[in-house]
Design an enzyme around this catalytic site. Sequence first.
Site, PDB file in Angstrom:
ATOM      1  N   GLY A  45       0.812  -1.216   0.000  1.00 35.41           N
ATOM      2  CA  GLY A  45       0.000   0.000   0.000  1.00 35.41           C
ATOM      3  C   GLY A  45       0.842   1.260   0.000  1.00 35.41           C
ATOM      4  N   CYS A  46       1.916   1.252   0.767  1.00 32.67           N
ATOM      5  CA  CYS A  46       2.786   2.431   0.872  1.00 32.67           C
ATOM      6  C   CYS A  46       3.533   2.675  -0.438  1.00 32.67           C
ATOM      7  CB  CYS A  46       3.755   2.268   2.034  1.00 32.67           C
ATOM      8  SG  CYS A  46       2.882   2.121   3.616  1.00 32.67           S
ATOM      9  N   THR A  47       3.933   1.599  -1.100  1.00 33.41           N
ATOM     10  CA  THR A  47       4.592   1.725  -2.395  1.00 33.41           C
ATOM     11  C   THR A  47       3.616   2.284  -3.424  1.00 33.41           C
ATOM     12  OG1 THR A  47       6.096  -0.080  -1.892  1.00 33.41           O
ATOM     13  CG2 THR A  47       5.762   0.443  -4.224  1.00 33.41           C
TER      14      THR A  47
END
Length: 152
Positions: A45-47
Amino acid sequence: MASLKVGDLAPAFALPAAGGTTISLSDFRGKKVILYFYPKDDTSGCTKEACAFRDTISILKKKGVIIIGASIDSVASHEKFTEKYKLPFPLISDEEKELVKKYGVWKEKSMYGRKYMGIERTTFLIDEKGRIAHIFPKVKVDGHVDEILSVL
């Protein structure tokens, strides 16, 4: 734990980033700043969120917006993440958890019935005078950049 609202003065910070630099909110007075908090470098998700900001950087720059990502990961972790995905904006390291607490994004979370403390994915739009113009709480990654663009 802070409970910030629109119109509040954004809490100041001066934190380390890649390349031995220190990023301060005061460095960007007179510009709009997107300060986005995310849980962990190089996770799915952060990527996806970081790459969405990367892929719209030219649009955001045309609107006069600076992007700063923040997590509790180390500078070394940020450097690897930045290099791997060619991120054209700074990621600040809040290993002491001072900033995440000032902004009220360090919260109790739950996964598979286990409770733990972590960053609640949140984005703050800070205006040219250093005040909070918009808060995007509990961010869903898909469509988030479009949501930000709609308020700029």
